[in-house]
Design a protein around this motif. Structure first.
Motif, PDB file in Angstrom:
ATOM      1  N   ILE A 164      -5.814   7.454  -6.078  1.00  0.00           N
ATOM      2  CA  ILE A 164      -4.505   6.829  -5.849  1.00  0.00           C
ATOM      3  C   ILE A 164      -4.677   5.520  -5.087  1.00  0.00           C
ATOM      4  CG2 ILE A 164      -2.320   7.037  -4.621  1.00  0.00           C
ATOM      5  CD1 ILE A 164      -2.396   8.643  -7.182  1.00  0.00           C
ATOM      6  N   LEU A 165      -5.505   5.547  -4.050  1.00  0.00           N
ATOM      7  CA  LEU A 165      -5.743   4.341  -3.262  1.00  0.00           C
ATOM      8  C   LEU A 165      -6.398   3.250  -4.113  1.00  0.00           C
ATOM      9  CD1 LEU A 165      -7.041   5.762   0.153  1.00  0.00           C
ATOM     10  CD2 LEU A 165      -4.761   4.890  -0.371  1.00  0.00           C
ATOM     11  N   LYS A 166      -7.408   3.623  -4.890  1.00  0.00           N
ATOM     12  CA  LYS A 166      -8.152   2.654  -5.680  1.00  0.00           C
ATOM     13  C   LYS A 166      -7.309   2.030  -6.779  1.00  0.00           C
ATOM     14  CE  LYS A 166     -12.299   2.192  -8.558  1.00  0.00           C
ATOM     15  NZ  LYS A 166     -13.481   2.897  -9.121  1.00  0.00           N
ATOM     16  N   GLU A 167      -6.489   2.845  -7.452  1.00  0.00           N
ATOM     17  CA  GLU A 167      -5.775   2.363  -8.631  1.00  0.00           C
ATOM     18  C   GLU A 167      -4.350   1.884  -8.355  1.00  0.00           C
ATOM     19  OE1 GLU A 167      -5.916   5.429 -11.567  1.00  0.00           O
ATOM     20  OE2 GLU A 167      -8.113   5.519 -11.618  1.00  0.00           O
ATOM     21  N   HIS A 168      -3.726   2.401  -7.270  1.00  0.00           N
ATOM     22  CA  HIS A 168      -2.307   2.109  -7.090  1.00  0.00           C
ATOM     23  C   HIS A 168      -1.939   1.541  -5.714  1.00  0.00           C
ATOM     24  CE1 HIS A 168      -1.458   4.139 -10.890  1.00  0.00           C
ATOM     25  NE2 HIS A 168      -2.297   5.083 -10.495  1.00  0.00           N
ATOM     26  N   VAL A 169      -2.907   1.413  -4.810  1.00  0.00           N
ATOM     27  CA  VAL A 169      -2.627   0.848  -3.490  1.00  0.00           C
ATOM     28  C   VAL A 169      -3.472  -0.398  -3.233  1.00  0.00           C
ATOM     29  CG1 VAL A 169      -2.616   1.246  -0.995  1.00  0.00           C
ATOM     30  CG2 VAL A 169      -1.943   3.105  -2.549  1.00  0.00           C
ATOM     31  N   ASP A 185       2.169  -7.324  13.508  1.00  0.00           N
ATOM     32  CA  ASP A 185       0.953  -7.009  12.760  1.00  0.00           C
ATOM     33  C   ASP A 185       1.079  -7.294  11.259  1.00  0.00           C
ATOM     34  OD1 ASP A 185      -0.162  -6.249  15.098  1.00  0.00           O
ATOM     35  OD2 ASP A 185      -0.487  -4.153  14.581  1.00  0.00           O
ATOM     36  N   ASN A 186       2.256  -7.807  10.849  1.00  0.00           N
ATOM     37  CA  ASN A 186       2.491  -8.181   9.451  1.00  0.00           C
ATOM     38  C   ASN A 186       2.378  -7.016   8.469  1.00  0.00           C
ATOM     39  OD1 ASN A 186       2.903 -10.995  10.011  1.00  0.00           O
ATOM     40  ND2 ASN A 186       0.684 -11.217  10.235  1.00  0.00           N
ATOM     41  N   PHE A 187       2.696  -5.818   8.918  1.00  0.00           N
ATOM     42  CA  PHE A 187       2.742  -4.688   7.999  1.00  0.00           C
ATOM     43  C   PHE A 187       4.036  -4.754   7.192  1.00  0.00           C
ATOM     44  CE2 PHE A 187      -0.102  -2.854  11.288  1.00  0.00           C
ATOM     45  CZ  PHE A 187      -1.196  -2.623  10.464  1.00  0.00           C
ATOM     46  N   THR A 188       3.951  -4.329   5.947  1.00  0.00           N
ATOM     47  CA  THR A 188       5.107  -4.422   5.060  1.00  0.00           C
ATOM     48  C   THR A 188       5.644  -3.062   4.612  1.00  0.00           C
ATOM     49  OG1 THR A 188       3.608  -4.592   3.155  1.00  0.00           O
ATOM     50  CG2 THR A 188       4.401  -6.660   4.157  1.00  0.00           C
ATOM     51  N   HIS A 189       4.773  -2.040   4.583  1.00  0.00           N
ATOM     52  CA  HIS A 189       5.172  -0.722   4.105  1.00  0.00           C
ATOM     53  C   HIS A 189       4.593   0.359   5.024  1.00  0.00           C
ATOM     54  CE1 HIS A 189       5.555  -3.301   0.578  1.00  0.00           C
ATOM     55  NE2 HIS A 189       6.413  -2.422   0.076  1.00  0.00           N
ATOM     56  N   ALA A 190       5.283   1.482   5.072  1.00  0.00           N
ATOM     57  CA  ALA A 190       4.828   2.601   5.890  1.00  0.00           C
ATOM     58  C   ALA A 190       4.931   3.900   5.105  1.00  0.00           C
ATOM     59  CB  ALA A 190       5.658   2.705   7.178  1.00  0.00           C
ATOM     60  N   VAL A 191       3.964   4.775   5.340  1.00  0.00           N
ATOM     61  CA  VAL A 191       3.965   6.109   4.737  1.00  0.00           C
ATOM     62  C   VAL A 191       3.837   7.127   5.871  1.00  0.00           C
ATOM     63  CG1 VAL A 191       2.860   7.683   3.110  1.00  0.00           C
ATOM     64  CG2 VAL A 191       2.803   5.208   2.689  1.00  0.00           C
ATOM     65  N   TYR A 192       4.785   8.040   5.926  1.00  0.00           N
ATOM     66  CA  TYR A 192       4.739   9.105   6.927  1.00  0.00           C
ATOM     67  C   TYR A 192       4.477  10.434   6.214  1.00  0.00           C
ATOM     68  CZ  TYR A 192       6.638  12.988   9.601  1.00  0.00           C
ATOM     69  OH  TYR A 192       6.808  14.212  10.193  1.00  0.00           O
ATOM     70  N   MET A 193       3.518  11.201   6.719  1.00  0.00           N
ATOM     71  CA  MET A 193       3.226  12.528   6.178  1.00  0.00           C
ATOM     72  C   MET A 193       3.082  13.522   7.324  1.00  0.00           C
ATOM     73  SD  MET A 193       0.374  11.783   3.226  1.00  0.00           S
ATOM     74  CE  MET A 193       0.671  10.674   1.851  1.00  0.00           C
ATOM     75  N   ARG A 194       3.463  14.740   7.073  1.00  0.00           N
ATOM     76  CA  ARG A 194       3.253  15.819   8.047  1.00  0.00           C
ATOM     77  C   ARG A 194       2.343  16.870   7.417  1.00  0.00           C
ATOM     78  NH1 ARG A 194       8.263  18.382  11.045  1.00  0.00           N
ATOM     79  NH2 ARG A 194       7.853  16.530  12.334  1.00  0.00           N
ATOM     80  N   PHE A 195       1.346  17.277   8.203  1.00  0.00           N
ATOM     81  CA  PHE A 195       0.408  18.313   7.784  1.00  0.00           C
ATOM     82  C   PHE A 195       0.540  19.530   8.698  1.00  0.00           C
ATOM     83  CE2 PHE A 195      -1.302  14.355   6.234  1.00  0.00           C
ATOM     84  CZ  PHE A 195      -1.862  14.659   5.002  1.00  0.00           C
ATOM     85  N   MET A 197       3.233   1.656  -6.595  1.00  0.00           N
ATOM     86  CA  MET A 197       2.487   2.055  -5.407  1.00  0.00           C
ATOM     87  C   MET A 197       3.192   3.175  -4.649  1.00  0.00           C
ATOM     88  SD  MET A 197       1.357  -0.289  -2.132  1.00  0.00           S
ATOM     89  CE  MET A 197       3.062  -0.667  -1.649  1.00  0.00           C
ATOM     90  N   LEU A 198       4.471   3.010  -4.363  1.00  0.00           N
ATOM     91  CA  LEU A 198       5.199   4.001  -3.587  1.00  0.00           C
ATOM     92  C   LEU A 198       5.385   5.310  -4.344  1.00  0.00           C
ATOM     93  CD1 LEU A 198       7.919   1.779  -1.849  1.00  0.00           C
ATOM     94  CD2 LEU A 198       5.738   2.582  -0.937  1.00  0.00           C
ATOM     95  N   ASP A 199       5.628   5.215  -5.642  1.00  0.00           N
ATOM     96  CA  ASP A 199       5.781   6.429  -6.448  1.00  0.00           C
ATOM     97  C   ASP A 199       4.519   7.280  -6.425  1.00  0.00           C
ATOM     98  OD1 ASP A 199       8.363   5.892  -7.117  1.00  0.00           O
ATOM     99  OD2 ASP A 199       7.959   5.252  -9.177  1.00  0.00           O
ATOM    100  N   HIS A 200       3.380   6.637  -6.580  1.00  0.00           N
ATOM    101  CA  HIS A 200       2.123   7.397  -6.607  1.00  0.00           C
ATOM    102  C   HIS A 200       1.771   7.960  -5.228  1.00  0.00           C
ATOM    103  CE1 HIS A 200       1.506   5.620 -10.617  1.00  0.00           C
ATOM    104  NE2 HIS A 200       0.683   6.624 -10.804  1.00  0.00           N
ATOM    105  N   LEU A 201       2.055   7.217  -4.174  1.00  0.00           N
ATOM    106  CA  LEU A 201       1.822   7.751  -2.830  1.00  0.00           C
ATOM    107  C   LEU A 201       2.744   8.935  -2.553  1.00  0.00           C
ATOM    108  CD1 LEU A 201       1.381   4.454  -0.787  1.00  0.00           C
ATOM    109  CD2 LEU A 201      -0.337   6.248  -1.080  1.00  0.00           C
ATOM    110  N   TYR A 202       3.978   8.809  -3.007  1.00  0.00           N
ATOM    111  CA  TYR A 202       4.963   9.874  -2.784  1.00  0.00           C
ATOM    112  C   TYR A 202       4.588  11.166  -3.500  1.00  0.00           C
ATOM    113  CZ  TYR A 202       9.413  12.359  -2.845  1.00  0.00           C
ATOM    114  OH  TYR A 202      10.385  13.319  -2.710  1.00  0.00           O
ATOM    115  N   ARG A 245      15.085  -0.818   0.834  1.00  0.00           N
ATOM    116  CA  ARG A 245      14.775  -0.014  -0.337  1.00  0.00           C
ATOM    117  C   ARG A 245      13.652   0.929   0.028  1.00  0.00           C
ATOM    118  NH1 ARG A 245      12.387  -3.239  -3.813  1.00  0.00           N
ATOM    119  NH2 ARG A 245      12.716  -1.872  -5.588  1.00  0.00           N
ATOM    120  N   THR A 246      13.873   2.229  -0.046  1.00  0.00           N
ATOM    121  CA  THR A 246      12.895   3.203   0.399  1.00  0.00           C
ATOM    122  C   THR A 246      12.915   4.450  -0.457  1.00  0.00           C
ATOM    123  OG1 THR A 246      14.476   4.199   1.894  1.00  0.00           O
ATOM    124  CG2 THR A 246      13.116   2.467   2.804  1.00  0.00           C
ATOM    125  N   LEU A 247      11.943   5.301  -0.196  1.00  0.00           N
ATOM    126  CA  LEU A 247      11.879   6.613  -0.803  1.00  0.00           C
ATOM    127  C   LEU A 247      11.744   7.640   0.293  1.00  0.00           C
ATOM    128  CD1 LEU A 247       9.276   5.861  -3.629  1.00  0.00           C
ATOM    129  CD2 LEU A 247      11.755   5.956  -3.859  1.00  0.00           C
TER     130      LEU A 247
END
Length: 308
Positions: free
Chosen positions: A165-170, A137-147, A109-114, A15-17
């Motif tokens: 966003i980090l404080k309230e939704h991550v 490393d037990n990571f569960t989610h990944a976010v990729y961004m290009r600048f 979490m994912l919606d707000h990061l997106y 399940r991804t975005l």
């Protein structure tokens, strides 16, 4: 103990975005500007002079091409040439979600990061999702961004909107994270730069994180990275786009280098990671110079849809 190349079990369900924009607009705009429209990097390159890439090779930090004008010439003689490239900055954020994360919390979490791409300047592509399989490393989610540039990454981190966003939704849902970003190059064309169009609507986002030993020579590191790039080029028909580079955020991560490869499908990912050439470069080139390697991936699906 025998050394094995980093691989992952793969599943048709994740399940991804992902970032989706109307591909037709970018294609039409590119054609309006007289730019070549490439369905897939390198493998289907056609310039206005109808020259095609005959061969390509990565050597000492430069992409070398041999072009052929065989469409317009009866002898098909190769001509040395190059493809104009554009510098970009790739950013990877890996998250460790707390145990018991609910579907509602994950979506929040994912919606707000997106949606940061719509609220903050500088982000030109984004995809994110959950890895179904555990990793060392037990990571569960990944976010990729290009600048567009390194300065945009600095502005991104100092932006109060992102901090909120980090404080309230991550942070309420994750107990740890690391970030990596590096400078790389892609073809100087609107589609590969912005990662838009049908080739980017679906697929698999694969991320390699590499920790190079402090005792490794600069030549050995360059040789290993060039070998990885060359095997990527050998499989260009099974790869939509690939970048790699040195981590510019060492203070926040133990990983010194990273790569992002977009595959068109799970099957293409398996063909790549199960190939003898891929396994050989990890055994012969990377194993002697690395202390740690992490390979994660998630399946990309257009926003608003669900894989069944």
């Amino acid at each position: 103990m025998a050394f094995c190349a980093p691989t992952l079990p793969v599943s048709p369900l994740c399940r991804t975005l992902a970032s989706i924009s109307p591909g037709g607009f970018f294609c039409s705009y590119a054609r309006f500007l007289g730019l070549p429209v490439w369905r897939s990097p390198f493998s289907a390159l056609v310039s206005r002079a109808d020259w095609r890439v005959k061969s390509k090779r990565w050597s000492r930090g430069r992409m070398l091409f041999s072009l052929s004008d065989e469409l317009n010439s009866s002898n098909g003689s190769p001509v040395d040439g190059h493809v104009k490239m554009r510098k970009i900055v790739e950013h990877i954020l890996l998250l460790r979600a707390k145990e018991g994360l609910t579907d509602v919390e994950e979506k929040d979490m994912l919606d707000h990061l997106y949606t940061t791409q719509y609220q903050m300047s500088g982000i030109i592509a984004i995809s994110l999702g959950r890895m179904e399989y555990p990793n060392p490393d037990n990571f569960t989610h990944a976010v990729y961004m290009r600048f567009q540039r390194k300065e945009d990454v600095a502005k991104f981190y100092s932006n109060s909107f992102y901090a909120r966003i980090l404080k309230e939704h991550v942070t309420p849902y994750c107990y740890e994270s690391i970030s990596v970003y590096y400078e790389s190059e892609v073809e100087d064309d609107i589609i590969p730069i912005f990662r838009r169009g049908e080739d980017y609507n679906y697929g698999v986002e694969c991320m390699f994180l590499i920790s190079v030993s402090k005792t490794a020579s600069a030549y050995a590191v360059e040789d290993a990275l060039a070998s990885l790039q060359n095997i990527i080029l050998d499989f260009d028909s099974n790869i939509v786009q690939a970048t790699q580079g040195r981590n510019l955020n060492i203070t926040d991560s133990e990983y010194t280098h990273a790569a992002v490869i977009r595959f068109p499908s799970i099957e293409a990912l398996k063909i790549f990671t199960e190939s003898p050439g891929y396994k050989d470069i990890w055994k012969l080139k990377f194993h002697p110079i690395t202390t740690k390697v992490l390979l994660v991936h998630f399946v990309v699906d257009p926003v608003g849809t669900e894989l069944m």
